[in-house]
Design a protein around this motif. Structure first.
Motif, mmCIF file in Angstrom:
data_model
loop_
_atom_site.group_PDB
_atom_site.id
_atom_site.type_symbol
_atom_site.label_atom_id
_atom_site.label_comp_id
_atom_site.label_asym_id
_atom_site.label_seq_id
_atom_site.Cartn_x
_atom_site.Cartn_y
_atom_site.Cartn_z
ATOM 1 N N ASP A 1 80.427 -6.301 12.004
ATOM 2 C CA ASP A 1 79.781 -5.545 10.928
ATOM 3 C C ASP A 1 80.781 -4.805 10.037
ATOM 4 O OD1 ASP A 1 77.512 -6.421 12.093
ATOM 5 O OD2 ASP A 1 76.781 -4.464 12.734
ATOM 6 N N GLN A 2 81.762 -4.208 10.659
ATOM 7 C CA GLN A 2 82.728 -3.430 9.885
ATOM 8 C C GLN A 2 83.625 -4.318 9.010
ATOM 9 O OE1 GLN A 2 84.954 -2.630 13.902
ATOM 10 N NE2 GLN A 2 85.957 -1.398 12.362
ATOM 11 N N LEU A 3 83.557 -5.617 9.253
ATOM 12 C CA LEU A 3 84.390 -6.537 8.483
ATOM 13 C C LEU A 3 83.628 -7.279 7.378
ATOM 14 C CD1 LEU A 3 86.523 -8.239 11.267
ATOM 15 C CD2 LEU A 3 87.381 -6.739 9.497
ATOM 16 N N THR A 4 82.328 -7.058 7.335
ATOM 17 C CA THR A 4 81.503 -7.826 6.393
ATOM 18 C C THR A 4 82.040 -7.784 4.967
ATOM 19 O OG1 THR A 4 79.637 -7.243 7.779
ATOM 20 C CG2 THR A 4 79.122 -8.252 5.673
ATOM 21 N N ALA B 1 85.051 -6.854 3.958
ATOM 22 C CA ALA B 1 86.414 -7.382 3.901
ATOM 23 C C ALA B 1 86.395 -8.909 3.913
ATOM 24 C CB ALA B 1 87.231 -6.843 5.070
ATOM 25 N N ILE B 2 85.479 -9.483 4.688
ATOM 26 C CA ILE B 2 85.373 -10.950 4.748
ATOM 27 C C ILE B 2 84.912 -11.492 3.395
ATOM 28 C CG2 ILE B 2 84.084 -12.876 5.792
ATOM 29 C CD1 ILE B 2 84.142 -11.268 8.446
ATOM 30 N N ALA B 3 83.945 -10.802 2.786
ATOM 31 C CA ALA B 3 83.448 -11.227 1.477
ATOM 32 C C ALA B 3 84.577 -11.194 0.451
ATOM 33 C CB ALA B 3 82.300 -10.321 1.046
ATOM 34 N N LYS B 4 85.408 -10.170 0.535
ATOM 35 C CA LYS B 4 86.524 -10.038 -0.394
ATOM 36 C C LYS B 4 87.575 -11.123 -0.132
ATOM 37 C CE LYS B 4 89.344 -6.497 -2.553
ATOM 38 N NZ LYS B 4 89.905 -5.143 -2.456
ATOM 39 N N ALA B 5 87.816 -11.392 1.140
ATOM 40 C CA ALA B 5 88.793 -12.424 1.499
ATOM 41 C C ALA B 5 88.328 -13.794 1.007
ATOM 42 C CB ALA B 5 89.015 -12.437 3.007
ATOM 43 N N LYS B 6 87.016 -14.034 1.087
ATOM 44 C CA LYS B 6 86.477 -15.322 0.642
ATOM 45 C C LYS B 6 86.637 -15.474 -0.858
ATOM 46 C CE LYS B 6 83.219 -16.581 4.224
ATOM 47 N NZ LYS B 6 81.862 -16.345 4.725
ATOM 48 N N LYS B 7 86.526 -14.350 -1.552
ATOM 49 C CA LYS B 7 86.631 -14.358 -3.006
ATOM 50 C C LYS B 7 88.091 -14.514 -3.448
ATOM 51 C CE LYS B 7 85.218 -11.390 -6.725
ATOM 52 N NZ LYS B 7 84.831 -9.990 -6.940
ATOM 53 N N LEU B 8 88.972 -13.760 -2.807
ATOM 54 C CA LEU B 8 90.379 -13.755 -3.225
ATOM 55 C C LEU B 8 91.220 -14.848 -2.565
ATOM 56 C CD1 LEU B 8 90.921 -9.896 -3.178
ATOM 57 C CD2 LEU B 8 90.698 -11.323 -5.203
ATOM 58 N N ARG B 9 90.721 -15.374 -1.466
ATOM 59 C CA ARG B 9 91.413 -16.438 -0.738
ATOM 60 C C ARG B 9 92.914 -16.198 -0.568
ATOM 61 N NH1 ARG B 9 88.808 -20.639 0.618
ATOM 62 N NH2 ARG B 9 86.718 -21.011 -0.133
ATOM 63 N N PRO B 10 93.283 -15.161 0.164
ATOM 64 C CA PRO B 10 94.709 -14.908 0.387
ATOM 65 C C PRO B 10 95.303 -15.993 1.282
ATOM 66 C CG PRO B 10 93.392 -13.475 1.767
ATOM 67 C CD PRO B 10 92.425 -14.209 0.877
ATOM 68 N N ARG B 11 96.588 -16.216 1.117
ATOM 69 C CA ARG B 11 97.268 -17.174 1.985
ATOM 70 C C ARG B 11 97.623 -16.479 3.287
ATOM 71 N NH1 ARG B 11 99.684 -19.917 -2.616
ATOM 72 N NH2 ARG B 11 100.772 -17.999 -2.985
ATOM 73 N N LYS C 1 94.955 4.014 5.917
ATOM 74 C CA LYS C 1 93.890 5.022 5.971
ATOM 75 C C LYS C 1 92.806 4.643 6.961
ATOM 76 C CE LYS C 1 94.529 5.882 1.071
ATOM 77 N NZ LYS C 1 93.948 5.348 -0.179
ATOM 78 N N GLY C 2 93.005 3.553 7.691
ATOM 79 C CA GLY C 2 92.028 3.156 8.693
ATOM 80 C C GLY C 2 90.915 2.271 8.170
ATOM 81 N N LEU C 3 91.098 1.723 6.979
ATOM 82 C CA LEU C 3 90.078 0.841 6.417
ATOM 83 C C LEU C 3 90.285 -0.593 6.890
ATOM 84 C CD1 LEU C 3 90.196 2.072 2.717
ATOM 85 C CD2 LEU C 3 88.429 2.607 4.387
ATOM 86 N N ALA C 4 89.194 -1.322 7.006
ATOM 87 C CA ALA C 4 89.274 -2.742 7.349
ATOM 88 C C ALA C 4 89.541 -3.483 6.048
ATOM 89 C CB ALA C 4 87.971 -3.203 7.976
ATOM 90 N N CYS C 5 90.767 -3.916 5.841
ATOM 91 C CA CYS C 5 91.131 -4.564 4.591
ATOM 92 C C CYS C 5 90.887 -6.066 4.665
ATOM 93 C CB CYS C 5 92.587 -4.273 4.258
ATOM 94 S SG CYS C 5 93.718 -4.855 5.524
ATOM 95 N N TYR C 6 90.920 -6.705 3.522
ATOM 96 C CA TYR C 6 90.645 -8.149 3.512
ATOM 97 C C TYR C 6 91.803 -8.956 4.088
ATOM 98 C CZ TYR C 6 93.397 -8.885 -0.802
ATOM 99 O OH TYR C 6 94.410 -8.969 -1.724
ATOM 100 N N HIS C 7 93.001 -8.371 4.123
ATOM 101 C CA HIS C 7 94.129 -9.074 4.763
ATOM 102 C C HIS C 7 93.826 -9.240 6.246
ATOM 103 C CE1 HIS C 7 95.799 -6.173 1.706
ATOM 104 N NE2 HIS C 7 95.954 -7.334 1.131
#
Ligand SMILES: [Zn+2]
Length: 88
Positions: A8-11, A13-23, A64-70
């Motif tokens: 849940d806490q990654l929802t 971040a996952i959406a952002k990762a899907k959008k930005l598609r980091p390597r 800062k303790g945030l779940a980032c998309y990386h």
């Protein structure tokens, strides 16, 4: 760094990762490099002494303790590898 308690806490971040598609580059098991706005960030996934799953990223958000998309991007790879290990 943050403690991973559930998906849940990654929802977001996952959406952002899907959008930005980091390597995501594989360093070693539990250690990955993920591309971001300012180059690559290092993400370390591990279990601490108490058995908590912790995820650390070198970006400002994770500081800062945030779940980032990386972290989300690295975790999707990490979870797959961990599963392979268990079944190997
Ligand atoms: Zn990050």
């Amino acid at each position: 760094m943050f403690v991973l308690k559930g998906i849940d806490q990654l929802t977001k971040a996952i959406a952002k990762a899907k959008k930005l598609r980091p390597r995501v580059k594989f360093d070693c098991f539990g250690r990955y490099r993920v591309s971001g706005s300012k180059g690559y960030y290092t993400v370390v996934c591990r279990k601490d002494e108490r058995g908590y799953k912790t995820v650390a990223c070198t970006c400002k958000g994770a500081e800062k303790g945030l779940a980032c998309y990386h972290a989300a991007a690295a975790l999707s790879l990490h979870v797959g590898l961990a599963r392979q290990r268990q079944t190997a």
